[in-house]
Design a protein around this motif. Structure first.
Motif, PDB file in Angstrom:
ATOM      1  N   VAL A   1     -46.015  11.451  40.364  1.00 45.39           N
ATOM      2  CA  VAL A   1     -44.756  11.979  40.885  1.00 45.39           C
ATOM      3  C   VAL A   1     -43.764  10.844  41.098  1.00 45.39           C
ATOM      4  CG1 VAL A   1     -43.662  13.147  42.843  1.00 45.39           C
ATOM      5  CG2 VAL A   1     -45.867  13.962  41.970  1.00 45.39           C
ATOM      6  N   LEU A   2     -42.566  11.003  40.512  1.00 43.23           N
ATOM      7  CA  LEU A   2     -41.489  10.028  40.651  1.00 43.23           C
ATOM      8  C   LEU A   2     -40.354  10.559  41.516  1.00 43.23           C
ATOM      9  CD1 LEU A   2     -41.304   8.918  36.916  1.00 43.23           C
ATOM     10  CD2 LEU A   2     -42.567   7.817  38.783  1.00 43.23           C
ATOM     11  N   GLY A   3     -40.243  11.881  41.609  1.00 45.61           N
ATOM     12  CA  GLY A   3     -39.138  12.464  42.362  1.00 45.61           C
ATOM     13  C   GLY A   3     -39.172  13.971  42.329  1.00 45.61           C
ATOM     14  N   ASN A   4     -38.061  14.552  42.698  1.00 47.25           N
ATOM     15  CA  ASN A   4     -37.899  15.994  42.808  1.00 47.25           C
ATOM     16  C   ASN A   4     -36.525  16.385  42.277  1.00 47.25           C
ATOM     17  OD1 ASN A   4     -38.465  18.719  44.282  1.00 47.25           O
ATOM     18  ND2 ASN A   4     -36.489  18.089  45.098  1.00 47.25           N
ATOM     19  N   VAL A   5     -36.462  17.487  41.569  1.00 43.47           N
ATOM     20  CA  VAL A   5     -35.184  18.128  41.239  1.00 43.47           C
ATOM     21  C   VAL A   5     -35.349  19.604  41.559  1.00 43.47           C
ATOM     22  CG1 VAL A   5     -34.394  16.511  39.470  1.00 43.47           C
ATOM     23  CG2 VAL A   5     -35.783  18.466  38.797  1.00 43.47           C
ATOM     24  N   ALA A   6     -34.280  20.208  42.027  1.00 43.51           N
ATOM     25  CA  ALA A   6     -34.370  21.612  42.422  1.00 43.51           C
ATOM     26  C   ALA A   6     -33.054  22.322  42.160  1.00 43.51           C
ATOM     27  CB  ALA A   6     -34.724  21.721  43.908  1.00 43.51           C
ATOM     28  N   VAL A   7     -33.167  23.620  41.955  1.00 46.19           N
ATOM     29  CA  VAL A   7     -32.015  24.507  41.938  1.00 46.19           C
ATOM     30  C   VAL A   7     -32.225  25.437  43.121  1.00 46.19           C
ATOM     31  CG1 VAL A   7     -30.739  26.283  40.693  1.00 46.19           C
ATOM     32  CG2 VAL A   7     -31.773  24.390  39.434  1.00 46.19           C
ATOM     33  N   GLY A   8     -31.382  25.277  44.139  1.00 46.57           N
ATOM     34  CA  GLY A   8     -31.505  26.058  45.362  1.00 46.57           C
ATOM     35  C   GLY A   8     -30.275  26.903  45.601  1.00 46.57           C
ATOM     36  N   ALA A   9     -30.274  27.582  46.732  1.00 50.25           N
ATOM     37  CA  ALA A   9     -29.174  28.476  47.108  1.00 50.25           C
ATOM     38  C   ALA A   9     -28.820  29.394  45.938  1.00 50.25           C
ATOM     39  CB  ALA A   9     -27.958  27.694  47.580  1.00 50.25           C
ATOM     40  N   VAL A  10     -29.855  29.893  45.260  1.00 54.11           N
ATOM     41  CA  VAL A  10     -29.644  30.727  44.078  1.00 54.11           C
ATOM     42  C   VAL A  10     -29.031  32.060  44.506  1.00 54.11           C
ATOM     43  CG1 VAL A  10     -30.789  31.944  42.187  1.00 54.11           C
ATOM     44  CG2 VAL A  10     -31.497  29.616  42.790  1.00 54.11           C
ATOM     45  N   ASP A  11     -27.935  32.395  43.857  1.00 52.81           N
ATOM     46  CA  ASP A  11     -27.246  33.662  44.091  1.00 52.81           C
ATOM     47  C   ASP A  11     -27.360  34.481  42.807  1.00 52.81           C
ATOM     48  OD1 ASP A  11     -25.410  35.770  44.248  1.00 52.81           O
ATOM     49  OD2 ASP A  11     -23.895  34.566  45.266  1.00 52.81           O
ATOM     50  N   PRO A  12     -28.299  35.430  42.766  1.00 48.78           N
ATOM     51  CA  PRO A  12     -28.504  36.186  41.525  1.00 48.78           C
ATOM     52  C   PRO A  12     -27.295  37.021  41.117  1.00 48.78           C
ATOM     53  CG  PRO A  12     -30.202  36.737  43.169  1.00 48.78           C
ATOM     54  CD  PRO A  12     -29.221  35.802  43.814  1.00 48.78           C
ATOM     55  N   ARG A  13     -26.531  37.497  42.091  1.00 50.82           N
ATOM     56  CA  ARG A  13     -25.369  38.329  41.756  1.00 50.82           C
ATOM     57  C   ARG A  13     -24.331  37.535  40.966  1.00 50.82           C
ATOM     58  NH1 ARG A  13     -20.775  40.620  45.685  1.00 50.82           N
ATOM     59  NH2 ARG A  13     -19.669  41.834  44.124  1.00 50.82           N
TER      60      ARG A  13
ATOM     61  N   GLY B   1     -31.279  32.018  33.693  1.00 50.87           N
ATOM     62  CA  GLY B   1     -30.116  32.866  33.461  1.00 50.87           C
ATOM     63  C   GLY B   1     -28.927  32.591  34.353  1.00 50.87           C
ATOM     64  N   LEU B   2     -28.854  31.386  34.925  1.00 57.49           N
ATOM     65  CA  LEU B   2     -27.705  31.074  35.768  1.00 57.49           C
ATOM     66  C   LEU B   2     -26.484  30.738  34.921  1.00 57.49           C
ATOM     67  CD1 LEU B   2     -29.352  29.029  38.658  1.00 57.49           C
ATOM     68  CD2 LEU B   2     -28.929  31.487  38.489  1.00 57.49           C
ATOM     69  N   PHE B   3     -25.317  30.910  35.509  1.00 60.17           N
ATOM     70  CA  PHE B   3     -24.050  30.663  34.833  1.00 60.17           C
ATOM     71  C   PHE B   3     -23.380  29.394  35.329  1.00 60.17           C
ATOM     72  CE2 PHE B   3     -19.392  31.144  34.948  1.00 60.17           C
ATOM     73  CZ  PHE B   3     -19.135  31.254  33.595  1.00 60.17           C
ATOM     74  N   ARG B   4     -23.577  29.067  36.607  1.00 62.83           N
ATOM     75  CA  ARG B   4     -22.887  27.925  37.200  1.00 62.83           C
ATOM     76  C   ARG B   4     -23.831  27.184  38.138  1.00 62.83           C
ATOM     77  NH1 ARG B   4     -17.214  26.925  39.124  1.00 62.83           N
ATOM     78  NH2 ARG B   4     -17.395  25.573  40.914  1.00 62.83           N
ATOM     79  N   LEU B   5     -23.779  25.847  38.057  1.00 67.59           N
ATOM     80  CA  LEU B   5     -24.522  24.990  38.971  1.00 67.59           C
ATOM     81  C   LEU B   5     -23.550  24.086  39.695  1.00 67.59           C
ATOM     82  CD1 LEU B   5     -27.524  23.841  36.752  1.00 67.59           C
ATOM     83  CD2 LEU B   5     -27.531  25.566  38.557  1.00 67.59           C
TER      84      LEU B   5
END
Length: 169
Positions: free
Chosen positions: A71-83, A119-123
């Motif tokens: 393990v070198l680190g972490n990446v995440a996609v959080g606060a996901v808003d499906p709408r 299926g996200l549109f914006r990060l």
């Protein structure tokens, strides 16, 4: 999932508790956690929270690993808003992995996953004001938005591929 540079992304596992504890032992990291991660049981709770968030569909955290699965680190996609199909990118790297392209490579890979698989549109990507900046020459690449704007007038978001940078919204 491979961000290049001999790196890979995978889901966190309970076996990673020692690596999480070691990462949060660094004073730069210690202040980043919502609760102190100073014991093996705290590291296990940190990992359990990531798994609960994944199962709830609210956040997807990946360990960034080298070719030996260290393990070198972490990446995440959080606060996901499906709408609205949006999410918030966050990342950290262990002290020994800094300055080697781990964060930028991991962010590129998690962005590709978010757009193509989730299926996200914006990060959106934010930075804490109390983090030290990257050394010269190691800053994230700028966003490249191929294809200009869509019919809705919004910039087309980057997909995976060589030379694509982290997405700052």
């Amino acid at each position: 999932m491979s961000p290049g540079l001999g790196l890979g992304l995978r889901r966190w596992s309970p076996a990673d508790a020692g690596a999480v504890l070691a990462a949060f032992a660094d004073p730069q990291m210690a202040r980043q956690a919502a609760e102190p991660v100073a014991t093996l049981s705290a590291a296990r709770r940190w990992l359990a929270a990531r798994a609960e968030q994944w199962d709830a569909g609210s956040s997807y955290a990946f360990a960034v690993v080298d070719g030996a699965d260290a393990v070198l680190g972490n990446v995440a996609v959080g606060a996901v808003d499906p709408r609205h199909r949006t999410g918030w990118v966050s990342y950290w790297t262990g002290a020994a992995a800094r300055g080697r392209g781990v964060a930028s490579g991991g962010c590129r890979a998690v962005a590709a996953w978010a757009f193509e698989d989730a299926g996200l549109f914006r990060l959106e990507l934010g930075h804490r004001v109390n983090n030290r900046p990257a050394p010269p020459g190691q800053e994230p690449e700028p966003v490249r938005r191929p294809g200009g704007r869509g019919q809705d007038g919004l910039p087309r978001l980057p997909r995976s591929g060589p030379g694509r940078g982290t997405c700052h919204s």
